[in-house]
Design a protein around this motif. Structure first.
Motif, PDB file in Angstrom:
ATOM      1  N   ARG A 163       0.821  -1.145   0.029  1.00  0.00           N
ATOM      2  CA  ARG A 163       0.205  -0.147   0.097  1.00  0.00           C
ATOM      3  C   ARG A 163       0.735   1.147   0.056  1.00  0.00           C
ATOM      4  N   VAL A 187       0.938   4.353  -2.911  1.00  0.00           N
ATOM      5  CA  VAL A 187       0.940   5.723  -2.655  1.00  0.00           C
ATOM      6  C   VAL A 187       2.045   6.310  -3.235  1.00  0.00           C
ATOM      7  N   ALA A 213      -2.697  13.863  -3.657  1.00  0.00           N
ATOM      8  CA  ALA A 213      -2.812  12.491  -3.480  1.00  0.00           C
ATOM      9  C   ALA A 213      -3.390  12.257  -2.163  1.00  0.00           C
ATOM     10  N   ALA A 219      -5.957   9.370  -2.198  1.00  0.00           N
ATOM     11  CA  ALA A 219      -5.551   8.038  -2.318  1.00  0.00           C
ATOM     12  C   ALA A 219      -4.752   7.552  -1.165  1.00  0.00           C
ATOM     13  N   ILE A 220      -4.105   8.471  -0.401  1.00  0.00           N
ATOM     14  CA  ILE A 220      -3.411   8.037   0.764  1.00  0.00           C
ATOM     15  C   ILE A 220      -4.617   7.739   1.708  1.00  0.00           C
ATOM     16  N   GLN A 276      -5.940   4.135   0.958  1.00  0.00           N
ATOM     17  CA  GLN A 276      -4.994   3.063   1.229  1.00  0.00           C
ATOM     18  C   GLN A 276      -4.996   2.916   2.780  1.00  0.00           C
TER      19      GLN A 276
END
Length: 265
Positions: free
Chosen positions: A25, A29, A89, A92-93, A96
């Motif tokens: 993960r 990232v 991001a 997305a972080i 995850q």
């Protein structure tokens, strides 16, 4: 000895599995951040120019920003682009992070985590927008208007970037207060009534927090502390609907929901 070794191997397998998943993960990232950076690096100078507008628009006629280092004109926009890529991001972080911890949550907890992830990202971006369009014009207008007579304002581009990044992070973090308040009440760490009773201490803490995260001026401190208090009240209002409740039997994991009853005599 063989049985002990097999038991240790069985206990170590889950830890290794979690570490491998965490590694995967983190790599995802990094790939997302790198992809965003590569798509933006060509426009790094334009991005820096846009970020510098709140200051350059307040500078006296004939003044401009300067670069005191030989490599500063190159590395400063690149640094801004890297940080901007991380900020972009953030969804997305957070996803995850959510995907990593979701298997260990109950079903009713998973339903709440997804909205919290989305709201956390939106609130962080809202804090950055607030700092750029509200705080920066007021702060830089004040600083440039109070310069002593005969002093030419020529801010170093690297110093300016460090200044605005600190404010971006401070306001983005401060705007997470409603989410933090909801989590505290939802997990049972505190209650809305307890937070309401501690409101005077929270007011003082907000100004102390603003003093520590912002540059040493009253304007930045106040512009951070006041929204924090408003957001705290907003989080306190919504936290009344998210007080921790005991999980029902059908929401628990079947393996963890086993009840051993003593036989009746």
């Amino acid at each position: 000895m063989s049985e002990q070794a097999s038991d240790q191997a069985q206990h170590s397998l889950p830890l290794i599995t979690h570490l491998l998943e965490l590694r995967d993960r983190i790599l995802k990232v990094v790939v997302v951040v790198l992809a965003i950076f590569l798509s933006l690096v060509y426009f790094s100078n334009d991005i820096y120019h846009y970020i510098a507008i709140p200051l350059t628009s307040q500078l006296p006629e004939g003044s401009s920003m300067i670069a005191t280092g030989v490599a500063t004109p190159f590395f400063t926009p690149i640094k801004l682009t890297i940080v901007l890529s991380i900020f972009i991001a953030i969804p997305a972080i957070l996803y995850q992070v959510w995907a990593f911890i979701a298997p260990g949550l109950y079903k009713h907890e998973q339903k709440l985590v997804a909205p919290l992830v989305i709201s956390s990202a939106l609130l962080f971006y809202l804090g950055m927008v607030f700092s750029y369009y509200v705080v920066f014009p007021l702060v830089f207008s004040f600083f440039t208007s109070t310069a002593p007579e005969g002093v030419t304002i020529a801010t170093d581009i690297s110093s300016y970037l460090d200044f605005v990044l600190k404010l971006f992070f401070a306001f983005g973090l401060a705007f997470e207060i409603p989410v933090a308040t909801l989590l505290l009440c939802w997990t049972g760490a505190t209650t809305p009534e307890s937070l309401k009773a501690k409101r005077p201490y929270i007011v003082v803490g907000a100004f102390i927090f603003g003093m520590l995260l912002t540059p040493p001026d009253v304007i930045s401190q106040t512009l951070l502390a006041v929204p924090m208090l408003i957001l705290f009240e907003l989080g306190l209002l919504f936290s009344r609907f998210y007080v921790k409740k005991p999980a029902s039997d059908d929401e628990l994991d079947p393996e963890e929901n086993t009840i051993h009853k003593e036989p009746k005599n």
